[in-house]
Scaffold this motif. Structure first.
Motif, short mmCIF file in Angstrom:
data_model
loop_
_atom_site.label_atom_id
_atom_site.label_comp_id
_atom_site.label_asym_id
_atom_site.label_seq_id
_atom_site.Cartn_x
_atom_site.Cartn_y
_atom_site.Cartn_z
N TYR A 1 3.36 -34.99 37.66
CA TYR A 1 2.30 -34.48 36.79
C TYR A 1 2.30 -35.28 35.49
O TYR A 1 3.29 -35.94 35.16
CB TYR A 1 2.44 -32.98 36.55
CG TYR A 1 3.54 -32.51 35.63
CD1 TYR A 1 3.39 -32.50 34.25
CD2 TYR A 1 4.74 -32.03 36.16
CE1 TYR A 1 4.40 -32.04 33.41
CE2 TYR A 1 5.75 -31.57 35.33
CZ TYR A 1 5.58 -31.57 33.95
OH TYR A 1 6.57 -31.12 33.12
N SER A 2 1.19 -35.24 34.79
CA SER A 2 1.00 -36.05 33.56
C SER A 2 1.34 -37.52 33.80
O SER A 2 2.08 -38.11 33.01
CB SER A 2 1.83 -35.48 32.41
OG SER A 2 1.44 -34.16 32.09
N PRO A 3 0.81 -38.13 34.87
CA PRO A 3 1.16 -39.53 35.15
C PRO A 3 0.56 -40.54 34.17
O PRO A 3 0.95 -41.70 34.18
CB PRO A 3 0.58 -39.74 36.56
CG PRO A 3 -0.58 -38.79 36.63
CD PRO A 3 -0.12 -37.57 35.87
N ILE A 4 -0.36 -40.06 33.33
CA ILE A 4 -0.94 -40.94 32.31
C ILE A 4 -0.46 -40.49 30.93
O ILE A 4 -1.12 -40.70 29.91
CB ILE A 4 -2.49 -40.96 32.41
CG1 ILE A 4 -2.93 -41.19 33.87
CG2 ILE A 4 -3.10 -42.07 31.56
CD1 ILE A 4 -4.43 -41.10 34.09
N GLY A 5 0.70 -39.86 30.88
CA GLY A 5 1.29 -39.46 29.59
C GLY A 5 0.44 -38.47 28.84
O GLY A 5 0.30 -38.57 27.62
N ARG A 6 -0.11 -37.48 29.57
CA ARG A 6 -0.99 -36.45 28.97
C ARG A 6 -2.16 -37.08 28.22
O ARG A 6 -2.65 -36.56 27.23
CB ARG A 6 -0.19 -35.52 28.06
CG ARG A 6 0.92 -34.77 28.78
CD ARG A 6 1.57 -33.73 27.88
NE ARG A 6 2.73 -33.13 28.50
CZ ARG A 6 2.71 -32.10 29.36
NH1 ARG A 6 1.56 -31.57 29.68
NH2 ARG A 6 3.82 -31.62 29.88
N GLY A 7 -2.59 -38.24 28.72
CA GLY A 7 -3.74 -38.92 28.14
C GLY A 7 -3.41 -39.99 27.13
O GLY A 7 -4.26 -40.84 26.83
#
Length: 356
Positions: free
Chosen positions: A221-227
């Protein structure tokens, strides 16, 4: 190359055929190679989004071939599951999707409390089934580990729910390697969901090898660093009240961490893709047993995320990316309260359990 998709049926049908299906874990669950995190649709990152828009987005995702939908009873709370249930019912799409939801976090007096008590496990499952308006949950995660209850006790009740046909597969979220082993000994674990991205790699030493040894799929989860890896420090500057990222140490150190985004963005420009696609592609390249679930509330961002599946990285490019976000470079913990992460997920031995 940056892939853009217009929302029309012909292109969606074509894209759906391009998104591969993969086996998640070794128990039989098959999902789309990329999922959709639904959390932000009903808050968490600020105000809830308009329901018709979110239903449209969910339908668009499914029609595009992304059929692995991730929700939880604590999102909203409860409203996220209701939203997902409505979206599936309106489109008659239940048989096309794999629904993953979670239990274990309650809000009591404004504070999160983790519960793995057997009676709570059962009541939470039955409540989720009702909100989702389905007969069986495809993948049911223990959202956080209750360190007061032996994991074997929690798993024992989940095993009963599988036997009763209310749950197909069991997962764990933010669980340590030892917790995973103990749980798996009671009933096979299909997937482990932990945070994993270019700047969050603490699970690689023990958790990933343990999952692979036991045949357990990995859902980052959060693979894009939470945006942050998509937008950079501008994201932190524009967070509204109610967005829990405001309390996260890495976002509070956004100015320091902007170098990470700038380097990823520069490399993305060289490769002809977006920073978000590049960061997501790095996660995809971790292995065929890895199925990330990037979340979004915008159609254009969803379409960009699909494009990450087409970004190919060499071994050298993977290493270069990793050098941008090493632990020595990134400032701040990944979570505002590390107590609720795998680092502290150890539970008492089963022999200590006295019941209620």
């Amino acid at each position: 190359m940056l892939i853009r998709i217009r929302a029309n049926s012909n292109l969606q049908t074509k894209m759906a055929s391009m998104i591969p299906k993969v086996k998640l874990g070794s128990q039989g669950l098959v999902v789309s190679a990329q999922g959709l995190g639904c959390m932000g649709m009903t808050g968490s990152y600020g105000l809830p989004k308009p329901e018709p828009d979110m239903i449209k987005l969910i339908h668009h995702a499914i029609n595009s071939g992304v059929t692995f939908l991730d929700t939880s009873d604590v999102y909203g709370p409860h409203t996220n599951e209701i939203l997902v249930g409505k979206a599936l019912k309106e489109g008659g799409l239940r048989e096309k999707v794999q629904i993953a939801t979670k239990f274990g976090i309650q809000w009591i007096d404004g504070k999160p409390d983790v519960c793995g008590d057997p009676a709570y496990v059962r009541s939470a499952c039955e409540a989720s089934l009702k909100r989702l308006d389905i007969d069986c949950i495809d993948l049911y995660y223990v959202h956080r580990i209750d360190i007061r209850v032996p994991i074997e006790v929690t798993m024992g009740e989940l095993k009963k729910l599988v036997e009763e046909g209310k749950v197909k597969y069991i997962g764990l979220s933010e669980a340590s390697a030892s917790t995973i082993r103990r749980a798996h000994a009671v009933h096979p674990i299909t997937a482990v969901q932990n945070e994993w991205s270019l700047w969050t790699r603490d699970l690689e030493d023990e958790i990933v090898p343990t999952c692979r040894e036991l045949g357990i799929g990995i859902v980052p989860y959060s693979p894009i660093g939470r945006g942050f890896l998509a937008v950079g420090p501008k994201l932190a500057e524009n967070l509204i009240e109610g967005d829990f990222r405001k309390s996260m140490p890495r976002f509070q150190n956004a100015e320091h961490n902007k170098t990470v985004f700038e380097r990823v963005n520069s490399m993305a420009a060289r490769k002809g893709c977006t920073a978000a696609q590049l960061a997501l592609a790095w996660v995809h390249h971790q292995g065929n047993d890895v199925v990330p679930i990037p979340g979004t509330t915008k159609l254009e961002n969803f379409d960009q995320n699909i494009g990450a599946l087409s970004v190919k990285l060499t071994v050298e490019e993977m290493a270069e990316l990793e050098s941008f976000a090493s632990s020595e470079i990134v400032k701040g913990e990944r979570h505002a309260n590390m107590r609720h992460t795998w680092i502290n997920s150890e539970t008492p031995p089963l022999s200590s359990w006295k019941g209620n």
